[in-house]
Design a protein around this motif. Structure first.
Motif, PDB file in Angstrom:
ATOM      1  N   UNK A 173     -18.785   7.249  -6.574  1.00 55.23           N
ATOM      2  CA  UNK A 173     -18.831   7.241  -8.039  1.00 55.23           C
ATOM      3  C   UNK A 173     -18.117   8.447  -8.647  1.00 55.23           C
ATOM      4  N   UNK A 174     -18.354   9.639  -8.060  1.00 51.94           N
ATOM      5  CA  UNK A 174     -17.757  10.843  -8.622  1.00 51.94           C
ATOM      6  C   UNK A 174     -16.234  10.814  -8.517  1.00 51.94           C
ATOM      7  N   UNK A 175     -15.721  10.312  -7.390  1.00 56.19           N
ATOM      8  CA  UNK A 175     -14.268  10.210  -7.219  1.00 56.19           C
ATOM      9  C   UNK A 175     -13.674   9.231  -8.223  1.00 56.19           C
ATOM     10  N   UNK A 176     -14.377   8.145  -8.434  1.00 54.92           N
ATOM     11  CA  UNK A 176     -13.922   7.130  -9.383  1.00 54.92           C
ATOM     12  C   UNK A 176     -13.805   7.719 -10.793  1.00 54.92           C
ATOM     13  N   UNK A 177     -14.794   8.523 -11.182  1.00 50.71           N
ATOM     14  CA  UNK A 177     -14.805   9.137 -12.517  1.00 50.71           C
ATOM     15  C   UNK A 177     -13.767  10.247 -12.610  1.00 50.71           C
ATOM     16  N   UNK A 178     -13.672  11.076 -11.556  1.00 50.11           N
ATOM     17  CA  UNK A 178     -12.713  12.181 -11.563  1.00 50.11           C
ATOM     18  C   UNK A 178     -11.271  11.672 -11.664  1.00 50.11           C
TER      19      UNK A 178
ATOM     20  N   UNK B 159      -9.416   7.603  -3.406  1.00 50.99           N
ATOM     21  CA  UNK B 159      -9.873   6.330  -3.986  1.00 50.99           C
ATOM     22  C   UNK B 159      -9.064   5.175  -3.412  1.00 50.99           C
ATOM     23  N   UNK B 160      -7.740   5.354  -3.321  1.00 47.46           N
ATOM     24  CA  UNK B 160      -6.902   4.300  -2.751  1.00 47.46           C
ATOM     25  C   UNK B 160      -7.251   4.019  -1.292  1.00 47.46           C
ATOM     26  N   UNK B 161      -7.501   5.080  -0.534  1.00 48.38           N
ATOM     27  CA  UNK B 161      -7.862   4.908   0.883  1.00 48.38           C
ATOM     28  C   UNK B 161      -9.125   4.080   1.023  1.00 48.38           C
ATOM     29  N   UNK B 162     -10.108   4.386   0.180  1.00 46.87           N
ATOM     30  CA  UNK B 162     -11.362   3.624   0.235  1.00 46.87           C
ATOM     31  C   UNK B 162     -11.123   2.169  -0.136  1.00 46.87           C
TER      32      UNK B 162
ATOM     33  N   UNK C 258       0.824  -1.207   0.000  1.00 47.86           N
ATOM     34  CA  UNK C 258       0.000   0.000   0.000  1.00 47.86           C
ATOM     35  C   UNK C 258       0.864   1.264   0.000  1.00 47.86           C
ATOM     36  N   UNK C 259       1.941   1.238   0.754  1.00 49.73           N
ATOM     37  CA  UNK C 259       2.844   2.395   0.794  1.00 49.73           C
ATOM     38  C   UNK C 259       3.494   2.634  -0.569  1.00 49.73           C
ATOM     39  N   UNK C 260       3.917   1.533  -1.199  1.00 49.58           N
ATOM     40  CA  UNK C 260       4.535   1.648  -2.519  1.00 49.58           C
ATOM     41  C   UNK C 260       3.540   2.178  -3.548  1.00 49.58           C
ATOM     42  N   UNK C 261       2.281   1.741  -3.432  1.00 54.01           N
ATOM     43  CA  UNK C 261       1.246   2.188  -4.373  1.00 54.01           C
ATOM     44  C   UNK C 261       0.935   3.669  -4.163  1.00 54.01           C
ATOM     45  N   UNK C 262       0.898   4.099  -2.915  1.00 52.87           N
ATOM     46  CA  UNK C 262       0.658   5.520  -2.614  1.00 52.87           C
ATOM     47  C   UNK C 262       1.812   6.374  -3.149  1.00 52.87           C
TER      48      UNK C 262
END
Length: 586
Positions: free
Chosen positions: A393-398, A381-384, A282-286
């Motif tokens: 949904x809006x975050x996913x699209x943005x 999005x990653x945190x979720x 997760x740290x590497x992905x962030x």
């Protein structure tokens, strides 16, 4: 003439080579776009094992890597051509100064000693090192293409879980993470070389605009004056602005590229081990999300800063061209007693240059802010996802659409700066043409004054300065800016199709045809927009190079006029002095 000087004078060749590479990139971009249509149809049909699919997938992998580097390499050669044209101007200015200096010394006049500053001695080295760094990026790209082919071969051989696949994937990531930053470093060196080449032009112009008219007046009066070298030859603010831009670019490339390579290796190892839920993963992905999304826009803020400084360097050149004419007119007045009216009012074009340059820089900074918002959304999005919560949904699209706007959108900031640079170049050419009209008559009157002959007052020049402007070259720069703007419009279309496809996906794809059409359209536009925007930028650089090429022609003519004019004046001054000595002896 040295080998380097011979190469420098072939700036037209490098301009054409750069434009050719950019246009090849556009052709490959069109081919990649067409290939995407085939690839999408095969995927939609569920055909992911046939030879046709493998061919289309291989084509996508190769063209993707090619287009990440080669069009930028073409832009590098265009910048090299511009830099070499500037170096040609510097060589002619130096020759002009050396010729006048030799003639004044023959007349027994003392001149301030001049040592070329660091930037004047080294700006060509920056240009050459810059293109060499970009060449290294191209070599890495070739390795990146090879590892891309190897990955596809291993995938079709069913070896995606082998150590060989892991090593190839790590190598592929490493090549990808290194190629673009090295390309960016080359860009910084090339633009820095151009900026300091302009600073060298200013240094030479300032010396000639201040020293030469005073020495001509002293020749006419029959007595020398001692002159000291001015303490600051170029504006310190512009030097530090250029350096600041280079620091921003470098800070976003060297340290971050090393971090990205190490982080990419970590991610590949963790994914290969199936460890995609640990804190380390997760740290590497962030880390990858933050750096991967932010570094390019940060780098472009630095590039925009350097280009903005170039616009102001050009304004300083305009100032000293005008000062040269003003000082020469004052010399004519002092020697002949005839007042020389200003040859032209200050052009409004020059007043627009700061507006476009600063507006472009602010535009780039605004898009950097937009990109920070994109990073924040991606982290949300990653945190979720890490918490196992549903992603809004809006975050996913943005998250998907903001990036599609940022990359082509920020290019408009560069377009605005380039328009400012174009206006400055237009003004410089007008000033050079006006100077060409003034020089012969001015030297003729000064020489007549030295001889003691009467001269007619200079006639006022009734002309519209804009009639001297090379408007076609400026229209070429405008064309490039329009191409870039069209790329932004295409990006908005891509964003709309991405949103349609994502909403269909989130709703369970109720309309398969709509989903497939929207997905295919956005992918095809993704492949086309980059080469299209590079073509716009390449068009701009090409016409900027042609602007400097036309300036080379005028500077060569100016060199001849000044050399002959100073030689004539010193000859008559020596003749007058000899005649006076003979009379005194008699």
């Amino acid at each position: 003439m040295s080998k380097m000087e011979k190469m420098i004078e072939k700036y037209d060749f490098f301009l054409l080579l750069g434009l050719a590479l950019v246009l090849i990139g556009l052709i490959v971009g069109v081919y990649r776009t067409a290939n995407q249509a085939i690839l999408s149809q095969l995927i939609f049909a569920g055909d992911t094992t046939s030879a046709s699919y493998r061919t289309a997938l291989t084509t996508e992998a190769m063209t993707l890597r090619f287009l990440e580097i080669v069009p930028l390499y073409g832009l590098g050669f265009l910048k090299l051509g511009i830099g070499f044209a500037i170096a040609t101007i510097v060589l002619n200015l130096r020759a002009t100064g050396q010729s006048a200096r030799a003639d004044f010394k023959k007349a027994g006049m003392k001149l301030p000693e001049f040592t070329p500053p660091f930037y004047g001695r080294n700006f060509v080295r920056f240009l050459v090192i810059g293109i060499l760094v970009e060449t290294v990026a191209v070599i890495i790209m070739l390795g990146w293409m090879v590892t891309g082919l190897q990955l596809i071969d291993l995938q079709f051989a069913g070896q995606t879980h082998t150590a060989t696949y892991l090593q190839t994937a790590i190598l592929d990531k490493t090549f990808g993470e290194l190629a673009e930053p090295l390309e960016g470093l080359g860009v910084a060196l090339l633009i820095g070389g151009i900026a300091f080449g302009l600073a060298t032009i200013i240094t030479n112009l300032r010396m000639q605009a201040t020293v030469m008219p005073k020495k001509l007046t002293a020749l006419a009066e029959g007595k020398d004056i001692e002159m000291k070298m001015p303490g600051l030859l170029v504006p310190k603010t512009l030097v530090w602005t250029t350096v600041l831009g280079a620091i921003i670019v470098t800070s976003g490339l060297i340290p971050l590229s090393i971090i990205r390579v190490v982080n990419a290796v970590t991610l590949e190892n963790l994914k290969f081990a199936g460890d995609t839920s640990s804190t380390a993963y997760q740290s590497a992905l962030v880390t990858e999300t933050i750096i991967g999304l932010a570094w390019e826009t940060w780098m472009f803020v630095g590039i925009a800063t350097m280009l903005c400084s170039i616009a102001f360097w050009l304004l300083t050149i305009i100032k000293w061209l005008r000062t040269q004419r003003t000082n020469l007119g004052e010399t004519v007045t002092n020697v002949t007693g005839h007042k020389v009216e200003p040859i032209e009012p200050q052009l409004r074009l020059a007043k627009l240059v700061p507006f476009f340059a600063i507006a472009g820089l602010l535009w780039m900074i605004a898009f950097f802010g937009l990109n920070i918002w994109r990073v924040v959304v991606a982290l949300d999005v990653l945190s979720a996802q890490f918490a196992g919560n549903p992603v809004p949904e809006q975050s996913f699209i943005l998250r998907a659409t903001l990036g599609q706007l940022v990359r082509p959108g920020k290019a408009n900031g560069l377009g605005l700066i380039f328009i400012g640079i174009g206006l400055a170049l237009l003004t410089i050419v007008i000033n050079l043409r006006l100077t060409a009209f003034m020089l012969p008559g001015s030297f003729m009157r000064i020489a007549s004054g030295i001889k003691g002959d009467k001269t007619d007052p200079p006639m006022a020049m009734a002309m519209d300065p804009m009639s001297l402007a090379p408007k076609k070259l400026f229209y070429g720069i405008l064309l490039g800016a329009i191409i870039i703007a069209i790329g932004t419009i295409l990006a908005l279309v891509r964003m709309a199709n991405t949103e349609i496809a994502l909403r269909q996906l989130l709703a369970g794809i109720p309309d398969l045809a709509t989903y497939q059409t929207a997905l295919q359209t956005q992918l095809m536009l993704e492949h086309f927009i980059g080469p299209w925007a590079a073509t716009g930028t390449g068009t701009i650089f090409f016409f900027i190079g042609k602007f400097f090429g036309s300036i080379v022609t005028f500077v060569k003519g100016r060199r001849q006029l000044i050399s002959e004019g100073v030689q004539t004046c010193t000859y008559y001054a020596a003749e007058k002095k000899t005649a006076g000595t003979s009379s005194a002896s008699g």
